[in-house]
Design a protein around this motif. Structure first.
Motif, PDB file in Angstrom:
ATOM      1  N   TYR A  66     -88.363  62.200  11.742  1.00 53.46           N
ATOM      2  CA  TYR A  66     -89.134  63.012  11.017  1.00 53.46           C
ATOM      3  C   TYR A  66     -90.704  62.920  10.917  1.00 53.46           C
ATOM      4  CZ  TYR A  66     -84.481  64.265   9.098  1.00 53.46           C
ATOM      5  OH  TYR A  66     -83.505  64.786   8.924  1.00 53.46           O
ATOM      6  N   TYR A  67     -91.585  64.133  10.967  1.00 55.39           N
ATOM      7  CA  TYR A  67     -92.909  63.826  11.039  1.00 55.39           C
ATOM      8  C   TYR A  67     -93.445  64.693   9.822  1.00 55.39           C
ATOM      9  CZ  TYR A  67     -92.115  62.227  15.998  1.00 55.39           C
ATOM     10  OH  TYR A  67     -91.672  61.557  16.826  1.00 55.39           O
ATOM     11  N   TYR A  68     -94.653  64.219   9.346  1.00 56.35           N
ATOM     12  CA  TYR A  68     -95.448  64.628   8.460  1.00 56.35           C
ATOM     13  C   TYR A  68     -96.564  64.962   8.750  1.00 56.35           C
ATOM     14  CZ  TYR A  68     -97.370  65.430   3.520  1.00 56.35           C
ATOM     15  OH  TYR A  68     -98.207  66.003   2.428  1.00 56.35           O
ATOM     16  N   ASN A  69     -97.188  66.228   8.727  1.00 55.43           N
ATOM     17  CA  ASN A  69     -98.527  66.590   9.239  1.00 55.43           C
ATOM     18  C   ASN A  69     -98.689  65.944  10.798  1.00 55.43           C
ATOM     19  OD1 ASN A  69     -99.491  68.027   6.839  1.00 55.43           O
ATOM     20  ND2 ASN A  69    -100.522  66.180   5.830  1.00 55.43           N
ATOM     21  N   GLY A  70     -97.685  66.127  11.531  1.00 60.18           N
ATOM     22  CA  GLY A  70     -97.882  65.807  12.905  1.00 60.18           C
ATOM     23  C   GLY A  70     -97.789  64.269  12.979  1.00 60.18           C
ATOM     24  N   THR A  71     -97.565  63.554  12.082  1.00 61.35           N
ATOM     25  CA  THR A  71     -97.467  61.980  12.014  1.00 61.35           C
ATOM     26  C   THR A  71     -96.127  61.632  11.682  1.00 61.35           C
ATOM     27  OG1 THR A  71     -99.753  61.812  11.401  1.00 61.35           O
ATOM     28  CG2 THR A  71     -98.407  60.001  11.494  1.00 61.35           C
ATOM     29  N   TYR A  72     -95.725  60.549  12.520  1.00 63.17           N
ATOM     30  CA  TYR A  72     -94.228  60.011  12.443  1.00 63.17           C
ATOM     31  C   TYR A  72     -94.181  59.674  11.004  1.00 63.17           C
ATOM     32  CZ  TYR A  72     -90.102  56.784  12.410  1.00 63.17           C
ATOM     33  OH  TYR A  72     -89.096  56.219  11.996  1.00 63.17           O
ATOM     34  N   SER A  73     -92.800  59.784  10.276  1.00 66.55           N
ATOM     35  CA  SER A  73     -92.701  59.471   8.850  1.00 66.55           C
ATOM     36  C   SER A  73     -91.465  58.533   8.703  1.00 66.55           C
ATOM     37  CB  SER A  73     -92.432  60.608   7.869  1.00 66.55           C
ATOM     38  OG  SER A  73     -92.095  60.716   6.666  1.00 66.55           O
ATOM     39  N   HIS A  74     -90.498  58.946   9.220  1.00 65.31           N
ATOM     40  CA  HIS A  74     -89.188  58.159   8.920  1.00 65.31           C
ATOM     41  C   HIS A  74     -88.123  58.689  10.046  1.00 65.31           C
ATOM     42  CE1 HIS A  74     -88.538  61.441   6.325  1.00 65.31           C
ATOM     43  NE2 HIS A  74     -87.320  61.399   6.643  1.00 65.31           N
ATOM     44  N   THR A  75     -86.804  57.912  10.105  1.00 64.38           N
ATOM     45  CA  THR A  75     -85.769  58.137  11.014  1.00 64.38           C
ATOM     46  C   THR A  75     -84.682  58.013  10.013  1.00 64.38           C
ATOM     47  OG1 THR A  75     -86.933  57.478  12.944  1.00 64.38           O
ATOM     48  CG2 THR A  75     -84.653  57.405  12.846  1.00 64.38           C
ATOM     49  N   ASN A  76     -83.612  58.951  10.415  1.00 62.81           N
ATOM     50  CA  ASN A  76     -82.242  58.900   9.893  1.00 62.81           C
ATOM     51  C   ASN A  76     -81.291  58.711  10.841  1.00 62.81           C
ATOM     52  OD1 ASN A  76     -83.016  59.746   7.472  1.00 62.81           O
ATOM     53  ND2 ASN A  76     -82.134  61.613   7.233  1.00 62.81           N
ATOM     54  N   ARG A  77     -80.542  57.691  10.916  1.00 62.73           N
ATOM     55  CA  ARG A  77     -79.676  57.174  12.009  1.00 62.73           C
ATOM     56  C   ARG A  77     -78.198  57.356  11.676  1.00 62.73           C
ATOM     57  NH1 ARG A  77     -82.900  54.443  15.671  1.00 62.73           N
ATOM     58  NH2 ARG A  77     -85.003  53.654  14.809  1.00 62.73           N
ATOM     59  N   TYR A  78     -77.370  57.832  12.491  1.00 64.34           N
ATOM     60  CA  TYR A  78     -76.240  58.148  12.203  1.00 64.34           C
ATOM     61  C   TYR A  78     -74.976  57.326  13.094  1.00 64.34           C
ATOM     62  CZ  TYR A  78     -78.746  61.989  10.380  1.00 64.34           C
ATOM     63  OH  TYR A  78     -79.658  62.788   9.931  1.00 64.34           O
ATOM     64  N   GLN A  79     -74.041  56.818  12.208  1.00 61.42           N
ATOM     65  CA  GLN A  79     -72.827  55.710  12.579  1.00 61.42           C
ATOM     66  C   GLN A  79     -71.677  56.732  12.404  1.00 61.42           C
ATOM     67  OE1 GLN A  79     -73.942  52.552  13.703  1.00 61.42           O
ATOM     68  NE2 GLN A  79     -75.985  53.636  13.467  1.00 61.42           N
ATOM     69  N   TYR A  80     -70.769  56.434  13.600  1.00 59.71           N
ATOM     70  CA  TYR A  80     -69.482  56.996  13.662  1.00 59.71           C
ATOM     71  C   TYR A  80     -68.351  56.161  13.829  1.00 59.71           C
ATOM     72  CZ  TYR A  80     -72.598  60.893  14.856  1.00 59.71           C
ATOM     73  OH  TYR A  80     -73.739  61.773  14.876  1.00 59.71           O
ATOM     74  N   ASP A  81     -67.318  56.621  13.433  1.00 59.17           N
ATOM     75  CA  ASP A  81     -65.881  56.089  13.761  1.00 59.17           C
ATOM     76  C   ASP A  81     -65.272  56.945  14.762  1.00 59.17           C
ATOM     77  OD1 ASP A  81     -63.487  55.036  14.101  1.00 59.17           O
ATOM     78  OD2 ASP A  81     -62.724  55.152  12.039  1.00 59.17           O
ATOM     79  N   GLY A  82     -65.225  56.626  15.944  1.00 54.16           N
ATOM     80  CA  GLY A  82     -64.904  57.756  16.948  1.00 54.16           C
ATOM     81  C   GLY A  82     -65.819  58.785  17.006  1.00 54.16           C
ATOM     82  N   LYS A  83     -65.879  59.934  16.563  1.00 50.58           N
ATOM     83  CA  LYS A  83     -66.683  61.143  16.306  1.00 50.58           C
ATOM     84  C   LYS A  83     -66.649  61.647  15.079  1.00 50.58           C
ATOM     85  CE  LYS A  83     -65.605  63.281  20.954  1.00 50.58           C
ATOM     86  NZ  LYS A  83     -65.188  64.462  21.624  1.00 50.58           N
ATOM     87  N   GLN A  84     -66.198  60.871  13.984  1.00 50.71           N
ATOM     88  CA  GLN A  84     -66.621  61.011  12.606  1.00 50.71           C
ATOM     89  C   GLN A  84     -67.524  60.474  12.077  1.00 50.71           C
ATOM     90  OE1 GLN A  84     -62.904  60.407   9.821  1.00 50.71           O
ATOM     91  NE2 GLN A  84     -63.219  62.545   9.733  1.00 50.71           N
ATOM     92  N   GLU A  87     -71.871  56.691   8.300  1.00 51.96           N
ATOM     93  CA  GLU A  87     -72.824  55.981   7.758  1.00 51.96           C
ATOM     94  C   GLU A  87     -74.015  56.821   8.084  1.00 51.96           C
ATOM     95  OE1 GLU A  87     -71.867  51.690   6.299  1.00 51.96           O
ATOM     96  OE2 GLU A  87     -73.155  52.039   8.050  1.00 51.96           O
ATOM     97  N   VAL A  88     -75.054  57.029   7.103  1.00 51.57           N
ATOM     98  CA  VAL A  88     -76.221  57.544   7.695  1.00 51.57           C
ATOM     99  C   VAL A  88     -77.127  56.378   7.259  1.00 51.57           C
ATOM    100  CG1 VAL A  88     -78.026  59.340   7.410  1.00 51.57           C
ATOM    101  CG2 VAL A  88     -75.727  59.964   7.246  1.00 51.57           C
ATOM    102  N   LEU A  89     -78.041  55.853   7.946  1.00 48.28           N
ATOM    103  CA  LEU A  89     -78.942  54.758   7.861  1.00 48.28           C
ATOM    104  C   LEU A  89     -80.285  55.247   7.403  1.00 48.28           C
ATOM    105  CD1 LEU A  89     -77.658  52.303  10.268  1.00 48.28           C
ATOM    106  CD2 LEU A  89     -76.864  52.616   7.934  1.00 48.28           C
ATOM    107  N   ILE A  90     -80.942  54.860   6.377  1.00 49.19           N
ATOM    108  CA  ILE A  90     -82.275  55.252   6.026  1.00 49.19           C
ATOM    109  C   ILE A  90     -83.189  53.957   5.654  1.00 49.19           C
ATOM    110  CG2 ILE A  90     -81.571  57.615   5.364  1.00 49.19           C
ATOM    111  CD1 ILE A  90     -82.033  56.640   2.434  1.00 49.19           C
ATOM    112  N   GLU A  91     -84.439  54.160   5.288  1.00 42.62           N
ATOM    113  CA  GLU A  91     -85.231  52.999   4.902  1.00 42.62           C
ATOM    114  C   GLU A  91     -84.327  52.041   3.547  1.00 42.62           C
ATOM    115  OE1 GLU A  91     -89.236  53.851   3.879  1.00 42.62           O
ATOM    116  OE2 GLU A  91     -89.912  54.016   5.899  1.00 42.62           O
ATOM    117  N   GLU A  92     -84.216  51.106   3.964  1.00 49.26           N
ATOM    118  CA  GLU A  92     -83.608  50.136   2.784  1.00 49.26           C
ATOM    119  C   GLU A  92     -82.484  50.779   2.292  1.00 49.26           C
ATOM    120  OE1 GLU A  92     -86.866  47.818   0.571  1.00 49.26           O
ATOM    121  OE2 GLU A  92     -87.836  49.903   0.945  1.00 49.26           O
ATOM    122  N   GLY A  93     -81.863  51.675   3.013  1.00 49.11           N
ATOM    123  CA  GLY A  93     -80.365  52.094   2.299  1.00 49.11           C
ATOM    124  C   GLY A  93     -79.704  52.757   3.219  1.00 49.11           C
TER     125      GLY A  93
END
Length: 289
Positions: A66-84, A87-93
């Motif tokens: 994600y970007y805010y005013n054109g500058t990188y802000s943060h990332t959401n990362r997605y974890q799967y069991d097979g294709k399901q 978890e969604v990993l965010i900053e400190e959580g």
């Protein structure tokens, strides 16, 4: 605060992962025909800026930057069991997803090792019709963070739901000095393959959003499990062209319209018009792999 709402559960998925509610799909599985690669936003009188960059691996959504005013802000990362999605990993959580076979059963948000909220999911046949949220002093815990407690739900729940949930949590915190546990419910009513109404009910107060759609294809339909906009990452098959908001407690009313530019039935541009105050909002631009 804009950064808080732009991350998601603004949660909810979704920009990362929407739910499939058809009999041949499972909740938490996103198999789009068109894969989003970048989303740009342009506010009237300002430059067009990158707001989201999607990365795919083996046909699964791996992360959204994600970007805010054109500058990188943060990332959401997605974890799967097979294709399901698991978890969604965010900053400190993280948000953890539990399933009963093919159906989403529970979501839990953990932040710095503590359970911040949980959500019990109810189905009527193939569709999610109710989510009961239990919050554990969410606003107090998250007020020093640049992300909201629901940011990682983006991609899991509709984009609109992610934004509305974050707004509701903030509004409830402002109305009461109390801390501790609070329970509230989100209800979905459908018309065919589209959400007709979204209702947020807590302590007798109800925020209601009523939607009207076109007949073109929503590229976020069947995303992992679904923000600040109304038409991204929805459970709905088609694209929203009108939304009306009402509140039964204070009488608030707002109406918003959306217009699109399409290529082969998929949107490449979306412009927001605020009917309530006769003003144009931002235009979003979508690029696909």
């Amino acid at each position: 605060m804009k950064k808080m709402f732009s991350i998601v559960v603004s949660l909810l998925l979704v920009s990362a992962v929407l739910f499939s509610f058809t009999s041949c799909h499972k909740d938490g599985v996103y198999t789009p025909k068109k894969k989003i690669s970048r989303i740009y936003t342009q506010i009237s009188g300002q430059a067009k800026m990158l707001t989201e960059q999607w990365t795919w691996k083996d046909n699964l959504l791996s992360k959204i930057d994600y970007y805010y005013n054109g500058t990188y802000s943060h990332t959401n990362r997605y974890q799967y069991d097979g294709k399901q999605l698991t978890e969604v990993l965010i900053e400190e959580g993280k948000i953890r997803f539990t399933y009963d076979g093919s159906k989403l059963e529970k979501m839990e948000m953990w932040y710095r090792g503590s359970l911040l909220w949980k959500a019990e999911v109810k189905h009527d046949g193939k569709k999610i019709v109710e989510i009961e949220f239990t919050e554990y002093d969410v606003y107090t815990v998250m007020k020093s963070s640049r992300s909201s407690a629901y940011d990682a739900l983006k991609g899991v729940l509709p984009e609109s739901s992610c934004a509305h949930i974050a707004e509701l949590s903030k509004k409830r915190a402002a109305k009461s000095a109390k801390t501790g546990v609070e329970v509230w419910n989100l209800y979905y009513t459908y018309d065919g393959n589209n959400i007709k109404e979204e209702r947020y009910v807590v302590s007798g107060e109800e925020d209601k959003y009523t939607y009207t759609y076109d007949k073109e294809l929503n590229p976020f339909f069947n995303l992992l499990v679904g923000g600040q906009s109304y038409s991204d990452y929805e459970f709905s098959k088609n694209n929203i062209i009108n939304v009306v908001y009402t509140n039964n407690y204070d009488g608030d009313y707002a109406e918003t319209e959306f217009s699109y530019v399409y290529e082969k039935s998929y949107p490449v541009e979306r412009t927001t018009y605020n009917v309530s105050n006769s003003s144009f909002g931002a235009t979003d631009y979508y690029e696909y792999e």
